[in-house]
Design an enzyme around this catalytic site. Structure first.
Site, short mmCIF file in Angstrom:
data_model
loop_
_atom_site.label_atom_id
_atom_site.label_comp_id
_atom_site.label_asym_id
_atom_site.label_seq_id
_atom_site.Cartn_x
_atom_site.Cartn_y
_atom_site.Cartn_z
N TYR A 32 -26.30 28.12 17.09
CA TYR A 32 -26.90 27.02 17.63
C TYR A 32 -28.37 27.12 17.37
O TYR A 32 -29.29 26.38 16.93
CB TYR A 32 -26.86 26.57 18.89
CG TYR A 32 -25.30 26.24 19.28
CD1 TYR A 32 -25.07 24.75 18.91
CD2 TYR A 32 -24.40 27.15 19.87
CE1 TYR A 32 -23.65 24.31 19.21
CE2 TYR A 32 -23.10 26.64 20.17
CZ TYR A 32 -22.93 25.20 19.57
OH TYR A 32 -21.57 24.99 20.04
N ASN A 55 -21.70 13.77 18.22
CA ASN A 55 -21.61 13.31 16.96
C ASN A 55 -20.11 13.10 16.55
O ASN A 55 -20.04 11.80 16.31
CB ASN A 55 -22.22 14.43 15.80
CG ASN A 55 -21.75 13.86 14.43
OD1 ASN A 55 -21.89 12.91 14.07
ND2 ASN A 55 -21.21 14.85 13.80
N CYS A 62 -18.62 20.83 12.85
CA CYS A 62 -19.21 21.61 14.10
C CYS A 62 -18.47 23.01 14.81
O CYS A 62 -19.04 23.86 15.09
CB CYS A 62 -18.91 20.62 15.39
SG CYS A 62 -19.37 18.81 14.75
N HIS A 63 -17.35 23.28 14.01
CA HIS A 63 -16.64 24.40 14.28
C HIS A 63 -17.24 25.64 13.70
O HIS A 63 -17.14 26.86 14.11
CB HIS A 63 -15.01 24.32 13.78
CG HIS A 63 -15.04 24.39 12.71
ND1 HIS A 63 -14.81 23.04 11.83
CD2 HIS A 63 -14.89 25.24 11.55
CE1 HIS A 63 -14.89 23.54 10.56
NE2 HIS A 63 -14.65 24.82 10.31
N GLU A 89 -10.70 30.14 7.91
CA GLU A 89 -11.60 30.19 6.99
C GLU A 89 -11.85 31.68 6.80
O GLU A 89 -12.87 31.94 6.14
CB GLU A 89 -12.73 29.26 7.41
CG GLU A 89 -12.43 27.87 7.55
CD GLU A 89 -13.79 27.00 7.68
OE1 GLU A 89 -14.56 27.57 7.86
OE2 GLU A 89 -13.82 25.69 7.81
#
Length: 104
Positions: A32, A55, A62-63, A89
């Site tokens: 962040y 959002n 966002c992850h 990922e």
DNA sequence: GACCTGACTCAAC
DNA sequence: AGTTGAGCCAGGT
């Protein structure tokens, strides 16, 4: 309201945050704080979280945004989801915490 | 326009 | 190492 809000959002902190987050490459994550810095306000980390929380847009991964501690703060669609996506990922997650990543 | 909130961070205990 | 308090920012009430 819509019009004014839209106009205001055009060039706001929020807009930058979205851009940066959208540009995070696969298999990589940002904190962040990092996002806040990229958006131009190093101390606005909490605002970043606030924005992402509200959002709820699929276009924004966002992850891929976690806390500077390595632990993932939260996820509007469920923390489990976040961990799952991250793992897929290539990011290694251990007990809800990101390990084996560049910062450290 | 002041006050409260939150997916935060840092420093101190 | 887990908790607490203070600081910071945008949005909503």
């Amino acid at each position: 309201m819509r019009r004014t809000l839209l106009k205001k959002q055009r060039n706001s902190f929020q807009e930058k945050v979205y851009e940066k987050v959208k540009r995070i490459p696969k298999g990589e994550v940002l904190t962040y704080k990092e996002v806040a810095i990229l958006a131009g306000k190093p101390k606005a980390s909490i605002a970043v979280g606030n924005i992402l929380n509200k959002n709820r847009d699929y276009k924004i991964p966002c992850h891929r945004v976690i806390k500077s501690d390595g632990s993932m703060g939260g996820y509007n669609r469920g923390l489990r989801r976040k961990a799952y996506l991250l793992k897929k990922e290539g990011v290694v997650i251990k007990d809800g915490r990101v390990v084996l990543f560049k910062f450290g």
